[in-house]
Design an enzyme around this catalytic site. Structure first.
Site, mmCIF file in Angstrom:
data_model
loop_
_atom_site.group_PDB
_atom_site.id
_atom_site.type_symbol
_atom_site.label_atom_id
_atom_site.label_comp_id
_atom_site.label_asym_id
_atom_site.label_seq_id
_atom_site.Cartn_x
_atom_site.Cartn_y
_atom_site.Cartn_z
ATOM 1 C CD GLU A 77 -10.727 -11.734 3.490
ATOM 2 O OE1 GLU A 77 -11.249 -12.737 3.991
ATOM 3 O OE2 GLU A 77 -11.382 -10.722 3.158
ATOM 4 C CG ASP A 113 -15.130 -0.144 1.723
ATOM 5 O OD1 ASP A 113 -14.766 0.973 1.315
ATOM 6 O OD2 ASP A 113 -14.818 -0.609 2.838
ATOM 7 C CG HIS A 126 -13.094 -9.232 5.907
ATOM 8 N ND1 HIS A 126 -12.226 -9.162 4.846
ATOM 9 C CD2 HIS A 126 -13.138 -7.986 6.442
ATOM 10 C CE1 HIS A 126 -11.764 -7.917 4.735
ATOM 11 N NE2 HIS A 126 -12.297 -7.191 5.691
ATOM 12 N NE ARG A 139 -5.006 -6.506 15.166
ATOM 13 C CZ ARG A 139 -5.906 -6.108 14.254
ATOM 14 N NH1 ARG A 139 -5.707 -5.020 13.563
ATOM 15 N NH2 ARG A 139 -7.006 -6.823 14.043
ATOM 16 C CB THR A 158 -17.973 3.764 -1.573
ATOM 17 O OG1 THR A 158 -16.950 4.076 -0.626
ATOM 18 C CG2 THR A 158 -18.763 2.562 -1.086
ATOM 19 C CG ASP A 196 -17.707 -0.342 5.475
ATOM 20 O OD1 ASP A 196 -18.686 -1.080 5.244
ATOM 21 O OD2 ASP A 196 -16.556 -0.583 5.062
ATOM 22 C CD GLN A 232 -7.494 -1.191 5.553
ATOM 23 O OE1 GLN A 232 -7.496 -1.555 4.375
ATOM 24 N NE2 GLN A 232 -8.300 -1.703 6.460
#
Ligand code: MN
Length: 442
Positions: free
Chosen positions: A386, A246, A147, A156, A270, A140, A253
């Site tokens: 997002e 995905d 994105h 971050r 997936t 991937d 994560q």
């Protein structure tokens, strides 16, 4: 505009099929002819390869038995009796192109083969699908800079885009065993998560379950270990594209991803669309690619005139949600966002050239994910993390339901298509990929 030398009679806008439903079909007109692996629903038939035309499937095994074609075409049809496309994929671009041409000619209005081929049609409504290929390896990528920047800011805030991003197509090796075809259902995954202010991680079902709107890229012919696929040769190795979701557990994560990248946050499911639209069918929808001034220009193995002229794919992408409450009340699914694959910071050619540059051997049936395809505007974001700014700005759906991340019972539907342009190209589509989140196993 540069002359597209990859076009032939199979792309002819005026070509019409004797299969009535194909003409002006929103996904599968005669100019498309995508491949899938199918059988009749609830039958004891074996899975085999078929090609979509309108609302029908051409059963290539039945077609082979009609003995209509020359030896090389019959050989291609013969390998379509297998329950995956791997063997046909490994035969290479000449075999793919020759079969496409005879299918296109045979399905064209006025073909003398109409009567014979019509005996090989099965309605799509009567079919079920499995994965179109046995996927040996799955990688991937992360090719949308929109994105990468949006999500980088959340993970971050001081350092959203890491310095390597603009120099190479970032990717990680994913898990092929949990990839399934459209219709997949899966339990909410369980794992370790840690809130930023918690002293220790906790264990339980993920709370921040998300989708990612991606394009899947199927490798056809592979390369020998130690060899590399040059950027200008990649079209000979890419069989075609599909839609890919995905699924991602954002809270798992965030805790696990450093320093080696995503692991359990991605490996539980997936989902891909059953139909693979071939690279040749996509020829009229190639777009120029460029790297903006002020950004690093690609190093030599990622650079070519051909890639700049036609490296991109103009594929419209759309995500819809159908909640349990919508199903209960017979409400239509609601669109969450729309985007386009042409915004990708890196092209398919660059992904494959990069993947193999160190001598990694690609094999027929390998799958590459494009990474979430978010467009420049936030309304074009390809993931909930997002669209909701990491869960801070919930979305209110038309029926009053509110979502930050997915709830049990939510179905995500992704669609893709290449739009018509007057007198230049028809509309062709990818169909859709559908998947549903179920509650966690206790
Ligand atoms: Mn992804």
């Amino acid at each position: 505009m540069m002359q597209n030398t990859n076009l032939n009679s199979t792309h002819d806008l005026n070509r019409q099929s004797w299969v009535g439903s194909a003409n002006d079909h929103e996904h599968f007109p005669i100019q498309n002819l995508p491949f899938a692996v199918f059988k009749r629903k609830e039958s004891k038939e074996t899975f085999r390869v078929g090609v979509a035309i309108g609302d029908e499937i051409v059963d290539l095994v039945k077609l082979e038995r009609c003995k209509l074609f020359n030896t090389s075409i019959q050989k291609s049809l013969k390998v379509c009796a297998q329950n995956s496309l791997n063997k046909f994929m490994s035969m290479g671009v000449d075999a793919w192109s020759k079969l496409r041409l005879v299918l296109s000619d045979g399905l064209t209005k006025g073909s003398p083969l109409e009567k014979t081929i019509s005996s090989c049609l099965i309605p799509q409504s009567a079919a079920e699908y499995k994965l179109p290929a046995q996927i040996g390896d799955y990688t991937d990528f992360y090719t949308s800079i929109h994105h990468a920047t949006n999500i980088g800011k959340l993970f971050r805030p001081d350092n959203p885009l890491l310095p390597n991003y603009q120099w190479l197509p970032i990717g990680y090796h994913g898990r092929s065993s949990s990839i399934d075809v459209s219709g997949q259902t899966f339990a909410r995954p369980t794992g370790q998560t840690k809130a930023p202010d918690a002293a220790e991680p906790s264990f339980g079902p993920a709370k921040r379950l998300d989708y990612e709107l991606e394009v899947g890229i199927f490798v056809g012919k592979g390369n020998e270990i130690g060899e590399r696929i040059s950027i200008d040769d990649t079209d000979n190795h890419i069989f075609g594209l599909c839609l890919l979701n995905d699924w991602s557990a954002r809270d798992i994560q965030a805790w696990e991803y450093q320093p080696l990248g995503p692991f359990l946050s991605k490996n539980f499911a997936t989902t891909i669309s059953p139909w693979i639209v071939t690279t040749e069918a996509l020829a009229p929808y190639r777009t120029p690619w460029h790297r903006e001034e002020g950004h690093p220009q690609p190093v030599s193995y990622l650079e070519s005139d051909k890639n700049r002229a036609q490296g991109g794919f103009d594929v419209e992408l759309e995500v819809l949600i159908e909640t349990q409450q919508m199903r209960d009340n017979n409400q239509a699914p609601q669109r969450l966002s729309r985007s386009n694959f042409k915004h990708s910071y890196w092209t398919v050619a660059q992904m494959l050239a990069h993947h193999s540059v160190g001598g990694c051997n690609m094999q027929a049936g390998d799958l590459l994910g494009s990474g979430t395809q978010s467009g420049p505007d936030i309304s074009e974001a390809g993931a909930l993390i997002e669209l909701t700014s990491g869960g801070k700005n919930p979305i209110t759906l038309n029926n009053g339901e509110v979502r930050t991340f997915l709830e049990d019972g939510d179905t995500i539907i992704m669609k893709g298509w290449c739009e018509a342009v007057d007198n230049q190209r028809p509309r062709i589509g990818f169909g859709e990929v559908v998947g549903t989140l179920l509650s966690a196993r206790i």
